[in-house]
Design a protein around this motif. Structure first.
Motif, PDB file in Angstrom:
ATOM      1  N   GLY A   1     -22.757 -46.026  13.393  1.00 11.84           N
ATOM      2  CA  GLY A   1     -22.560 -45.622  11.997  1.00 11.84           C
ATOM      3  C   GLY A   1     -23.841 -45.104  11.375  1.00 11.84           C
ATOM      4  N   ARG A   2     -24.952 -45.771  11.651  1.00 13.26           N
ATOM      5  CA  ARG A   2     -26.248 -45.311  11.112  1.00 13.26           C
ATOM      6  C   ARG A   2     -26.647 -43.969  11.720  1.00 13.26           C
ATOM      7  NH1 ARG A   2     -27.663 -51.040  11.122  1.00 13.26           N
ATOM      8  NH2 ARG A   2     -28.518 -50.815  13.215  1.00 13.26           N
ATOM      9  N   VAL A   3     -26.415 -43.813  13.019  1.00  9.82           N
ATOM     10  CA  VAL A   3     -26.735 -42.535  13.674  1.00  9.82           C
ATOM     11  C   VAL A   3     -25.864 -41.428  13.078  1.00  9.82           C
ATOM     12  CG1 VAL A   3     -26.582 -41.258  15.858  1.00  9.82           C
ATOM     13  CG2 VAL A   3     -27.598 -43.542  15.810  1.00  9.82           C
ATOM     14  N   ARG A   4     -24.580 -41.696  12.916  1.00 12.36           N
ATOM     15  CA  ARG A   4     -23.672 -40.705  12.343  1.00 12.36           C
ATOM     16  C   ARG A   4     -24.116 -40.313  10.932  1.00 12.36           C
ATOM     17  NH1 ARG A   4     -18.091 -42.903  12.002  1.00 12.36           N
ATOM     18  NH2 ARG A   4     -18.171 -42.792  14.256  1.00 12.36           N
ATOM     19  N   ALA A   5     -24.496 -41.300  10.131  1.00 16.03           N
ATOM     20  CA  ALA A   5     -24.953 -41.006   8.770  1.00 16.03           C
ATOM     21  C   ALA A   5     -26.244 -40.195   8.795  1.00 16.03           C
ATOM     22  CB  ALA A   5     -25.150 -42.309   7.998  1.00 16.03           C
ATOM     23  N   ALA A   6     -27.102 -40.457   9.772  1.00 20.10           N
ATOM     24  CA  ALA A   6     -28.379 -39.737   9.857  1.00 20.10           C
ATOM     25  C   ALA A   6     -28.193 -38.284  10.280  1.00 20.10           C
ATOM     26  CB  ALA A   6     -29.320 -40.454  10.826  1.00 20.10           C
ATOM     27  N   ILE A   7     -27.211 -38.016  11.145  1.00 17.38           N
ATOM     28  CA  ILE A   7     -27.053 -36.638  11.625  1.00 17.38           C
ATOM     29  C   ILE A   7     -26.050 -35.834  10.795  1.00 17.38           C
ATOM     30  CG2 ILE A   7     -27.706 -37.223  13.989  1.00 17.38           C
ATOM     31  CD1 ILE A   7     -24.754 -36.968  14.753  1.00 17.38           C
ATOM     32  N   ARG A   8     -25.319 -36.485   9.903  1.00 13.80           N
ATOM     33  CA  ARG A   8     -24.323 -35.787   9.091  1.00 13.80           C
ATOM     34  C   ARG A   8     -24.905 -34.595   8.336  1.00 13.80           C
ATOM     35  NH1 ARG A   8     -21.537 -39.959   6.593  1.00 13.80           N
ATOM     36  NH2 ARG A   8     -20.204 -40.007   8.398  1.00 13.80           N
ATOM     37  N   PRO A   9     -26.070 -34.709   7.668  1.00 13.65           N
ATOM     38  CA  PRO A   9     -26.619 -33.530   6.973  1.00 13.65           C
ATOM     39  C   PRO A   9     -26.914 -32.368   7.925  1.00 13.65           C
ATOM     40  CG  PRO A   9     -27.717 -35.525   6.226  1.00 13.65           C
ATOM     41  CD  PRO A   9     -26.859 -35.909   7.387  1.00 13.65           C
ATOM     42  N   ALA A  10     -27.433 -32.677   9.111  1.00 14.30           N
ATOM     43  CA  ALA A  10     -27.727 -31.613  10.080  1.00 14.30           C
ATOM     44  C   ALA A  10     -26.431 -30.955  10.552  1.00 14.30           C
ATOM     45  CB  ALA A  10     -28.505 -32.177  11.267  1.00 14.30           C
TER      46      ALA A  10
ATOM     47  N   THR B   1     -23.701 -30.643   8.846  1.00 14.49           N
ATOM     48  CA  THR B   1     -23.217 -29.816   7.744  1.00 14.49           C
ATOM     49  C   THR B   1     -23.919 -28.459   7.750  1.00 14.49           C
ATOM     50  OG1 THR B   1     -22.767 -31.805   6.448  1.00 14.49           O
ATOM     51  CG2 THR B   1     -22.909 -29.721   5.243  1.00 14.49           C
ATOM     52  N   VAL B   2     -25.218 -28.461   7.984  1.00 12.34           N
ATOM     53  CA  VAL B   2     -25.975 -27.205   8.044  1.00 12.34           C
ATOM     54  C   VAL B   2     -25.507 -26.360   9.221  1.00 12.34           C
ATOM     55  CG1 VAL B   2     -28.277 -26.233   8.449  1.00 12.34           C
ATOM     56  CG2 VAL B   2     -27.991 -28.139   6.853  1.00 12.34           C
ATOM     57  N   VAL B   3     -25.350 -26.964  10.386  1.00 15.68           N
ATOM     58  CA  VAL B   3     -24.912 -26.230  11.570  1.00 15.68           C
ATOM     59  C   VAL B   3     -23.516 -25.650  11.353  1.00 15.68           C
ATOM     60  CG1 VAL B   3     -24.268 -26.485  14.005  1.00 15.68           C
ATOM     61  CG2 VAL B   3     -26.394 -27.481  13.162  1.00 15.68           C
ATOM     62  N   ARG B   4     -22.614 -26.424  10.757  1.00 14.56           N
ATOM     63  CA  ARG B   4     -21.267 -25.907  10.485  1.00 14.56           C
ATOM     64  C   ARG B   4     -21.328 -24.719   9.531  1.00 14.56           C
ATOM     65  NH1 ARG B   4     -19.288 -31.744   9.929  1.00 14.56           N
ATOM     66  NH2 ARG B   4     -18.581 -32.195  12.041  1.00 14.56           N
ATOM     67  N   GLY B   5     -22.189 -24.805   8.527  1.00 15.80           N
ATOM     68  CA  GLY B   5     -22.351 -23.681   7.605  1.00 15.80           C
ATOM     69  C   GLY B   5     -22.838 -22.434   8.322  1.00 15.80           C
ATOM     70  N   TRP B   6     -23.818 -22.595   9.195  1.00 17.61           N
ATOM     71  CA  TRP B   6     -24.314 -21.462   9.979  1.00 17.61           C
ATOM     72  C   TRP B   6     -23.204 -20.885  10.850  1.00 17.61           C
ATOM     73  CZ3 TRP B   6     -29.333 -24.131  12.049  1.00 17.61           C
ATOM     74  CH2 TRP B   6     -30.301 -24.151  11.037  1.00 17.61           C
ATOM     75  N   ALA B   7     -22.445 -21.755  11.489  1.00 20.18           N
ATOM     76  CA  ALA B   7     -21.368 -21.290  12.369  1.00 20.18           C
ATOM     77  C   ALA B   7     -20.311 -20.528  11.581  1.00 20.18           C
ATOM     78  CB  ALA B   7     -20.739 -22.479  13.105  1.00 20.18           C
ATOM     79  N   ARG B   8     -19.935 -21.042  10.397  1.00 23.14           N
ATOM     80  CA  ARG B   8     -18.961 -20.328   9.563  1.00 23.14           C
ATOM     81  C   ARG B   8     -19.501 -18.970   9.142  1.00 23.14           C
ATOM     82  NH1 ARG B   8     -18.387 -25.276   6.607  1.00 23.14           N
ATOM     83  NH2 ARG B   8     -16.772 -26.475   7.635  1.00 23.14           N
ATOM     84  N   SER B   9     -20.769 -18.942   8.747  1.00 30.53           N
ATOM     85  CA  SER B   9     -21.391 -17.694   8.313  1.00 30.53           C
ATOM     86  C   SER B   9     -21.399 -16.674   9.462  1.00 30.53           C
ATOM     87  CB  SER B   9     -22.811 -17.966   7.827  1.00 30.53           C
ATOM     88  OG  SER B   9     -23.473 -16.776   7.531  1.00 30.53           O
ATOM     89  N   LEU B  10     -21.787 -17.124  10.638  1.00 23.37           N
ATOM     90  CA  LEU B  10     -21.809 -16.246  11.804  1.00 23.37           C
ATOM     91  C   LEU B  10     -20.402 -15.757  12.131  1.00 23.37           C
ATOM     92  CD1 LEU B  10     -23.348 -14.950  14.153  1.00 23.37           C
ATOM     93  CD2 LEU B  10     -23.022 -17.085  15.423  1.00 23.37           C
ATOM     94  N   HIS B  11     -19.437 -16.642  12.075  1.00 27.14           N
ATOM     95  CA  HIS B  11     -18.046 -16.279  12.341  1.00 27.14           C
ATOM     96  C   HIS B  11     -17.570 -15.235  11.337  1.00 27.14           C
ATOM     97  CE1 HIS B  11     -13.623 -16.857  12.157  1.00 27.14           C
ATOM     98  NE2 HIS B  11     -13.765 -16.885  13.467  1.00 27.14           N
ATOM     99  N   ASP B  12     -17.871 -15.433  10.054  1.00 29.82           N
ATOM    100  CA  ASP B  12     -17.467 -14.471   9.029  1.00 29.82           C
ATOM    101  C   ASP B  12     -18.125 -13.114   9.251  1.00 29.82           C
ATOM    102  OD1 ASP B  12     -15.917 -16.449   7.913  1.00 29.82           O
ATOM    103  OD2 ASP B  12     -17.366 -16.946   6.334  1.00 29.82           O
TER     104      ASP B  12
END
Length: 185
Positions: free
Chosen positions: A154-163, A165-176
């Motif tokens: 749970g702590r690891v998941r909470a720590a990597i969640r912001p990263a 989110t950024v990667v998903r945003g980049w992937a969506r942007s690239l896809h668009d």
């Protein structure tokens, strides 16, 4: 004296070792399931997967059992092979094997189980085993080591969640952008 010694060895040596091995095994499965769940959900939403699920739902209990058990029987023995490879200095090959096995298991076997669970539970031997496995897993997941591992995950998941989110945003942007380029061309 021989039976008593065997009983003590089983109770104080073998049972704790098997419990630790089971904890490690199921912890690897749980981490892999969490990591691969979004991919498995995406695959499950694809048209081919929906058509396949509809066909599986039309099968009887025993063909559904065969469809569920065959990949499981093939995949599960590969996990110790992957761990063996990792332990004998072939970490990359072992990790790749474990990753591939988990990917196929999560996307195929887990999906097959959820699609056919109601039919599978109509088979008395399967239902008997299922009840015992569920009880054993409940006991296992209630153990302090499992709870501690769950908190760490749970702590690891909470720590990597912001990263993520950024990667998903980049992937969506690239896809668009790729979609816009393909529409122009």
């Amino acid at each position: 004296m021989g039976r008593r010694l065997a009983g003590l060895l089983r109770r104080f040596v073998l049972r704790p070792l098997l419990t630790v091995a089971a904890l490690v095994y199921f912890l690897i499965d749980a981490v892999a399931l969490e990591a691969l769940r979004p991919l498995a959900a995406w695959i499950g939403r694809q048209r081919f997967a929906e058509r396949l699920a509809a066909r599986i739902r039309r099968l009887g209990p025993y063909p559904t059992l065969a469809l569920f058990v065959i990949p499981l029987v093939i995949l599960e023995p590969l996990k110790p092979v992957g761990l063996y490879l990792m332990g004998t200095g072939h970490a990359v090959q072992g990790a790749l094997l474990l990753g591939a096995v988990e990917l196929v298991k999560v996307t195929l076997v887990e999906r097959l189980f959820h699609i056919g669970k109601d039919k599978l539970l109509t088979i008395p031997a399967f239902a008997w085993c299922y009840v015992r496995v569920v009880r054993w897993l409940a006991w296992l997941t209630a153990l302090p080591p499992w709870q501690a591992a769950k908190r760490v995950v749970g702590r690891v998941r909470a720590a990597i969640r912001p990263a993520l989110t950024v990667v998903r945003g980049w992937a969506r942007s690239l896809h668009d952008r790729l979609r816009a380029v393909s529409k122009r061309g």
